[in-house]
Design a protein around this motif. Structure first.
Motif, PDB file in Angstrom:
ATOM      1  N   ALA A  14       0.840  -1.207   0.000  1.00  0.00           N
ATOM      2  CA  ALA A  14       0.000   0.000   0.000  1.00  0.00           C
ATOM      3  C   ALA A  14       0.870   1.250   0.000  1.00  0.00           C
ATOM      4  CB  ALA A  14      -0.937   0.002   1.205  1.00  0.00           C
ATOM      5  N   ALA A  15       1.930   1.265   0.829  1.00  0.00           N
ATOM      6  CA  ALA A  15       2.835   2.424   0.879  1.00  0.00           C
ATOM      7  C   ALA A  15       3.484   2.664  -0.478  1.00  0.00           C
ATOM      8  CB  ALA A  15       3.905   2.208   1.953  1.00  0.00           C
ATOM      9  N   GLN A  16       3.926   1.605  -1.124  1.00  0.00           N
ATOM     10  CA  GLN A  16       4.527   1.748  -2.453  1.00  0.00           C
ATOM     11  C   GLN A  16       3.524   2.284  -3.468  1.00  0.00           C
ATOM     12  OE1 GLN A  16       6.213  -2.255  -3.131  1.00  0.00           O
ATOM     13  NE2 GLN A  16       8.141  -1.199  -3.525  1.00  0.00           N
ATOM     14  N   ASP A  17       2.332   1.710  -3.464  1.00  0.00           N
ATOM     15  CA  ASP A  17       1.291   2.130  -4.414  1.00  0.00           C
ATOM     16  C   ASP A  17       0.934   3.598  -4.222  1.00  0.00           C
ATOM     17  OD1 ASP A  17       1.291  -0.469  -5.352  1.00  0.00           O
ATOM     18  OD2 ASP A  17      -0.609  -1.017  -4.382  1.00  0.00           O
ATOM     19  N   TRP A  18       0.752   4.007  -2.958  1.00  0.00           N
ATOM     20  CA  TRP A  18       0.383   5.393  -2.673  1.00  0.00           C
ATOM     21  C   TRP A  18       1.503   6.348  -3.074  1.00  0.00           C
ATOM     22  CZ3 TRP A  18      -1.518   3.800   2.812  1.00  0.00           C
ATOM     23  CH2 TRP A  18      -2.815   3.295   2.732  1.00  0.00           C
ATOM     24  N   ALA A  19       2.751   5.983  -2.775  1.00  0.00           N
ATOM     25  CA  ALA A  19       3.888   6.853  -3.125  1.00  0.00           C
ATOM     26  C   ALA A  19       3.992   7.014  -4.644  1.00  0.00           C
ATOM     27  CB  ALA A  19       5.183   6.289  -2.544  1.00  0.00           C
ATOM     28  N   GLU A  20       3.811   5.923  -5.378  1.00  0.00           N
ATOM     29  CA  GLU A  20       3.871   5.998  -6.844  1.00  0.00           C
ATOM     30  C   GLU A  20       2.718   6.826  -7.408  1.00  0.00           C
ATOM     31  OE1 GLU A  20       4.079   2.020  -8.417  1.00  0.00           O
ATOM     32  OE2 GLU A  20       5.944   1.596  -7.336  1.00  0.00           O
ATOM     33  N   LYS A  21       1.527   6.612  -6.883  1.00  0.00           N
ATOM     34  CA  LYS A  21       0.347   7.307  -7.400  1.00  0.00           C
ATOM     35  C   LYS A  21       0.436   8.818  -7.190  1.00  0.00           C
ATOM     36  CE  LYS A  21      -4.662   7.393  -7.281  1.00  0.00           C
ATOM     37  NZ  LYS A  21      -5.886   6.739  -6.845  1.00  0.00           N
ATOM     38  N   TYR A  22       0.967   9.251  -6.058  1.00  0.00           N
ATOM     39  CA  TYR A  22       0.966  10.669  -5.711  1.00  0.00           C
ATOM     40  C   TYR A  22       2.329  11.339  -5.863  1.00  0.00           C
ATOM     41  CZ  TYR A  22      -3.666   9.628  -3.975  1.00  0.00           C
ATOM     42  OH  TYR A  22      -4.976   9.229  -3.895  1.00  0.00           O
ATOM     43  N   TYR A  23       3.302  10.641  -6.435  1.00  0.00           N
ATOM     44  CA  TYR A  23       4.654  11.179  -6.535  1.00  0.00           C
ATOM     45  C   TYR A  23       4.693  12.554  -7.203  1.00  0.00           C
ATOM     46  CZ  TYR A  23       9.581  11.679  -7.509  1.00  0.00           C
ATOM     47  OH  TYR A  23      10.868  12.154  -7.560  1.00  0.00           O
ATOM     48  N   SER A  24       4.045  12.698  -8.339  1.00  0.00           N
ATOM     49  CA  SER A  24       4.154  13.965  -9.083  1.00  0.00           C
ATOM     50  C   SER A  24       3.538  15.125  -8.304  1.00  0.00           C
ATOM     51  CB  SER A  24       3.521  13.854 -10.470  1.00  0.00           C
ATOM     52  OG  SER A  24       2.150  13.576 -10.366  1.00  0.00           O
ATOM     53  N   VAL A  25       2.485  14.873  -7.557  1.00  0.00           N
ATOM     54  CA  VAL A  25       1.862  15.937  -6.757  1.00  0.00           C
ATOM     55  C   VAL A  25       2.737  16.267  -5.548  1.00  0.00           C
ATOM     56  CG1 VAL A  25      -0.146  16.540  -5.346  1.00  0.00           C
ATOM     57  CG2 VAL A  25      -0.465  15.307  -7.494  1.00  0.00           C
ATOM     58  N   ILE A  26       3.159  15.242  -4.832  1.00  0.00           N
ATOM     59  CA  ILE A  26       3.926  15.450  -3.601  1.00  0.00           C
ATOM     60  C   ILE A  26       5.291  16.075  -3.878  1.00  0.00           C
ATOM     61  CG2 ILE A  26       5.031  14.261  -1.666  1.00  0.00           C
ATOM     62  CD1 ILE A  26       2.630  12.327  -1.731  1.00  0.00           C
ATOM     63  N   SER A  27       5.906  15.707  -4.995  1.00  0.00           N
ATOM     64  CA  SER A  27       7.236  16.253  -5.290  1.00  0.00           C
ATOM     65  C   SER A  27       7.198  17.765  -5.519  1.00  0.00           C
ATOM     66  CB  SER A  27       7.847  15.549  -6.511  1.00  0.00           C
ATOM     67  OG  SER A  27       7.057  15.781  -7.671  1.00  0.00           O
ATOM     68  N   GLY A  28       6.033  18.305  -5.775  1.00  0.00           N
ATOM     69  CA  GLY A  28       5.889  19.750  -5.938  1.00  0.00           C
ATOM     70  C   GLY A  28       5.432  20.459  -4.677  1.00  0.00           C
ATOM     71  N   MET A  29       5.178  19.716  -3.622  1.00  0.00           N
ATOM     72  CA  MET A  29       4.720  20.312  -2.363  1.00  0.00           C
ATOM     73  C   MET A  29       5.919  20.579  -1.457  1.00  0.00           C
ATOM     74  SD  MET A  29       1.525  17.666  -1.631  1.00  0.00           S
ATOM     75  CE  MET A  29       1.365  18.133   0.078  1.00  0.00           C
ATOM     76  N   HIS A  30       5.906  21.710  -0.756  1.00  0.00           N
ATOM     77  CA  HIS A  30       6.968  21.980   0.222  1.00  0.00           C
ATOM     78  C   HIS A  30       6.483  21.706   1.644  1.00  0.00           C
ATOM     79  CE1 HIS A  30      10.228  23.590  -2.250  1.00  0.00           C
ATOM     80  NE2 HIS A  30       9.255  23.900  -3.081  1.00  0.00           N
ATOM     81  N   THR A  31       5.183  21.753   1.843  1.00  0.00           N
ATOM     82  CA  THR A  31       4.603  21.460   3.152  1.00  0.00           C
ATOM     83  C   THR A  31       3.311  20.673   2.942  1.00  0.00           C
ATOM     84  OG1 THR A  31       3.313  23.499   3.181  1.00  0.00           O
ATOM     85  CG2 THR A  31       5.512  23.586   4.195  1.00  0.00           C
TER      86      THR A  31
END
Length: 181
Positions: A14-31
């Motif tokens: 689940a952690a892997q799936d969630w990280a892959e799914k949201y990578y592009s959004v999260i990588s642009g977040m600072h907080t």
């Protein structure tokens, strides 16, 4: 806990799936963080939080926290009982059943489950729109077609931006005897 248990394997996936799914959004977040859709089935109930990790001004990765909802349910909700038939349950902010004594309805939407029961749909709508409350509804028991008045109370907990509605419902006959004894 042993890292090779099936439960931990599901949490890791689940952690892997969630990280892959949201990578592009999260990588642009600072907080901040993202709470992905919980993983719900008869075997597991997992929730999560994804947060960006920065090293100075460089994006370094994603921290994913996996929360085993079964542990919380077992400690705080599964034992909520009133009389013989009153019990606790959890639905999320979109009406998906996270926990119920009737395991076969976990992961299903309450509005679909209750579409034949107008009283119950009214309570479901209130639960979705009010942070906390109390109410009543009439419910036909399938076994004997007896119409029963049920009492319900709920409060809302937050998991990131996700809402978890913790409720308890009981037939009036189970809920009121202690008031008169």
């Amino acid at each position: 806990s042993d890292i090779n248990t099936p439960q931990l394997g599901l949490a890791h996936q689940a952690a892997q799936d969630w990280a892959e799914k949201y990578y592009s959004v999260i990588s642009g977040m600072h907080t901040g963080f993202i709470t992905p859709k919980p993983l719900l089935n008869k075997k597991v109930r997992l929730a999560g939080l994804n947060m960006p990790v920065w090293d100075n001004e460089r994006f370094a990765g994603i921290l994913t926290v996996v929360i085993d909802l079964d542990k919380l349910v077992d400690k705080y909700v599964a034992n909520l009982r009133i009389g013989k038939f009153g019990s606790g349950y959890i639905v999320d902010g979109s009406g998906i059943v996270i926990y119920d004594q009737e395991k076969d309805i976990i992961g299903k939407n309450i509005f679909d489950l209750h579409k034949e029961y107008q009283d119950l749909l009214r309570i479901d709508s209130r639960m979705q729109n009010e942070k906390q409350g109390m109410g009543e509804y009439r419910f036909t028991v399938q076994k004997n077609k007896h119409v029963e008045r049920k009492l319900v109370a709920w409060n809302t907990a937050r998991l990131g931006e996700k809402r978890l509605i913790v409720a308890i419902s009981a037939p009036e006959t189970d809920a009121t005897p202690s008031m008169y004894s």
